[in-house]
Motif scaffolding. Structure first.
Motif, short mmCIF file in Angstrom:
data_model
loop_
_atom_site.label_atom_id
_atom_site.label_comp_id
_atom_site.label_asym_id
_atom_site.label_seq_id
_atom_site.Cartn_x
_atom_site.Cartn_y
_atom_site.Cartn_z
N GLY A 38 11.31 30.88 -11.44
CA GLY A 38 10.90 30.66 -12.83
C GLY A 38 9.39 30.61 -12.95
O GLY A 38 8.83 29.65 -13.49
N THR A 39 8.73 31.65 -12.46
CA THR A 39 7.26 31.66 -12.48
C THR A 39 6.74 31.61 -13.92
O THR A 39 7.36 32.12 -14.85
CB THR A 39 6.69 32.91 -11.78
N GLN A 40 5.59 31.02 -14.06
CA GLN A 40 4.94 30.97 -15.37
C GLN A 40 4.32 32.33 -15.68
O GLN A 40 3.71 32.94 -14.80
CB GLN A 40 3.85 29.90 -15.38
N PRO A 41 4.48 32.84 -16.91
CA PRO A 41 3.81 34.11 -17.25
C PRO A 41 2.31 33.92 -17.28
O PRO A 41 1.81 32.92 -17.81
CB PRO A 41 4.37 34.44 -18.64
N LEU A 42 1.59 34.86 -16.72
CA LEU A 42 0.14 34.73 -16.64
C LEU A 42 -0.51 34.56 -18.01
O LEU A 42 -1.53 33.88 -18.14
CB LEU A 42 -0.46 35.95 -15.93
N PRO A 69 -5.85 41.52 -16.92
CA PRO A 69 -6.99 40.82 -17.54
C PRO A 69 -6.98 39.32 -17.31
O PRO A 69 -8.04 38.70 -17.30
CB PRO A 69 -6.84 41.17 -19.03
N VAL A 70 -5.80 38.72 -17.14
CA VAL A 70 -5.74 37.27 -16.93
C VAL A 70 -6.23 36.92 -15.53
O VAL A 70 -6.97 35.95 -15.35
CB VAL A 70 -4.31 36.73 -17.16
N ILE A 71 -5.82 37.71 -14.53
CA ILE A 71 -6.33 37.47 -13.18
C ILE A 71 -7.86 37.61 -13.18
O ILE A 71 -8.56 36.78 -12.59
CB ILE A 71 -5.71 38.46 -12.16
N LYS A 72 -8.36 38.62 -13.84
CA LYS A 72 -9.80 38.83 -13.92
C LYS A 72 -10.49 37.64 -14.58
O LYS A 72 -11.50 37.13 -14.08
CB LYS A 72 -10.10 40.11 -14.70
N ALA A 109 2.63 31.51 -10.76
CA ALA A 109 2.66 32.36 -11.94
C ALA A 109 2.75 33.82 -11.51
O ALA A 109 2.45 34.17 -10.37
CB ALA A 109 1.41 32.14 -12.80
N SER A 110 3.16 34.67 -12.43
CA SER A 110 3.25 36.10 -12.18
C SER A 110 2.92 36.85 -13.47
O SER A 110 2.97 36.27 -14.56
CB SER A 110 4.64 36.49 -11.68
N PRO A 111 2.58 38.12 -13.38
CA PRO A 111 2.22 38.88 -14.58
C PRO A 111 3.29 38.83 -15.68
O PRO A 111 2.97 38.68 -16.86
CB PRO A 111 2.01 40.30 -14.06
N LYS A 112 4.56 38.92 -15.32
CA LYS A 112 5.62 38.94 -16.32
C LYS A 112 6.31 37.60 -16.50
O LYS A 112 7.03 37.39 -17.49
CB LYS A 112 6.68 39.99 -15.94
N GLY A 113 6.11 36.68 -15.58
CA GLY A 113 6.83 35.41 -15.62
C GLY A 113 8.27 35.59 -15.17
O GLY A 113 8.74 36.69 -14.89
N GLY A 114 8.99 34.49 -15.07
CA GLY A 114 10.38 34.55 -14.63
C GLY A 114 10.53 34.73 -13.14
O GLY A 114 9.62 34.40 -12.36
N LYS A 115 11.68 35.24 -12.72
CA LYS A 115 11.96 35.39 -11.30
C LYS A 115 11.06 36.45 -10.68
O LYS A 115 11.01 37.59 -11.15
CB LYS A 115 13.43 35.75 -11.08
N ALA A 116 10.37 36.08 -9.62
CA ALA A 116 9.45 37.00 -8.94
C ALA A 116 10.12 37.56 -7.68
O ALA A 116 10.74 36.81 -6.93
CB ALA A 116 8.16 36.30 -8.58
N PHE A 153 -0.84 29.61 -7.62
CA PHE A 153 -0.50 30.78 -6.82
C PHE A 153 -0.08 31.89 -7.79
O PHE A 153 0.71 31.65 -8.70
CB PHE A 153 0.66 30.47 -5.87
N ILE A 154 -0.61 33.08 -7.57
CA ILE A 154 -0.23 34.23 -8.40
C ILE A 154 0.51 35.23 -7.52
O ILE A 154 0.00 35.66 -6.49
CB ILE A 154 -1.46 34.88 -9.04
N VAL A 155 1.73 35.55 -7.93
CA VAL A 155 2.57 36.50 -7.18
C VAL A 155 2.84 37.72 -8.05
O VAL A 155 2.70 37.69 -9.27
CB VAL A 155 3.91 35.85 -6.75
N THR A 156 3.24 38.79 -7.43
CA THR A 156 3.53 40.03 -8.15
C THR A 156 4.86 39.95 -8.89
O THR A 156 5.78 39.24 -8.47
CB THR A 156 3.55 41.23 -7.18
#
Length: 202
Positions: free
Chosen positions: A84-88, A115-118, A46-53, A7-10
């Motif tokens: 604690g989301t994983q950084p993309l 670019p990672v989502i892409k 996961a999220s673009p920056k990682g950490g708390k989303a 799952f990818i969150v903002t």
């Protein structure tokens, strides 16, 4: 061995210059999350920056929160994944069976040019794995291309309302997600509307 869905969150927590907080829409995270988990999938976040989303605070209000949302917030494992989301940048496609792009108007800031989502979307789509999203989450596919260089949503088992939404957008009509964003007062702050990327990729 359980199949793995990412799952990818903002990571974006502000609604433009409005001064209001934003983030992922809880229902659009929680309900799909439990659908996968209860079916035996291994779900990572996961999220673009990682950490708390961040979560859009409006989605936590009684008028919007569902039983799945309450279950997610009360579950220690689910909450830990979100906090604690994983950084993309650390994500590789090996071992992934699919990605799911979680919605929320905040995605208009950090999903479209990531670019990672892409890379993940194009790689998984090309090998026949699942690339899916909900509401504003599909904005993450804005720059993606299919195996033959064609833009592709990679949507599977779309509901009739969702299919009708796509048809309406391609016909130049305004979509449901954009109408909801306008009703909530979000539309004047977002970078662009969800429907625009669908028309752009025709």
């Amino acid at each position: 061995m359980a199949k793995k869905i990412l799952f990818i969150v903002t990571s974006h927590g502000e609604l433009g210059s409005s001064g209001n907080a934003s983030g992922s829409w809880l229902e659009e995270l929680a309900t799909p999350y439990w659908q996968f988990v209860d079916a035996g999938f291994d779900v990572a976040i996961a999220s673009p920056k990682g950490g708390k989303a961040p979560i859009d605070p409006m989605s936590l209000e009684d008028a919007w929160i569902s039983d799945n949302g309450r279950r997610f917030l009360a579950d220690a494992t689910a909450s830990a994944k979100l906090n604690g989301t994983q950084p993309l940048e650390s994500i590789r496609d090996e071992g992934l069976d699919g990605i799911f792009l979680v919605g929320g108007t905040a995605t208009t800031w950090d999903f479209p040019h990531n670019p990672v989502i892409k890379r993940l979307a194009e790689t998984l789509f090309a090998r026949g794995d699942v690339v899916a999203g909900i509401c504003h989450g599909v904005i993450g596919r804005r720059r993606g291309r299919g195996g033959r260089g064609r833009w592709s949503c990679g949507l599977y088992n779309v509901s009739r309302p969702q299919s009708r939404y796509v048809s309406d957008v391609l016909a130049g009509k305004r979509g449901l997600a954009d109408r909801i964003a306008n009703a909530l007062g979000y539309e004047r702050h977002v970078v662009f509307r969800r429907g625009e990327h669908l028309k752009e990729g025709r």
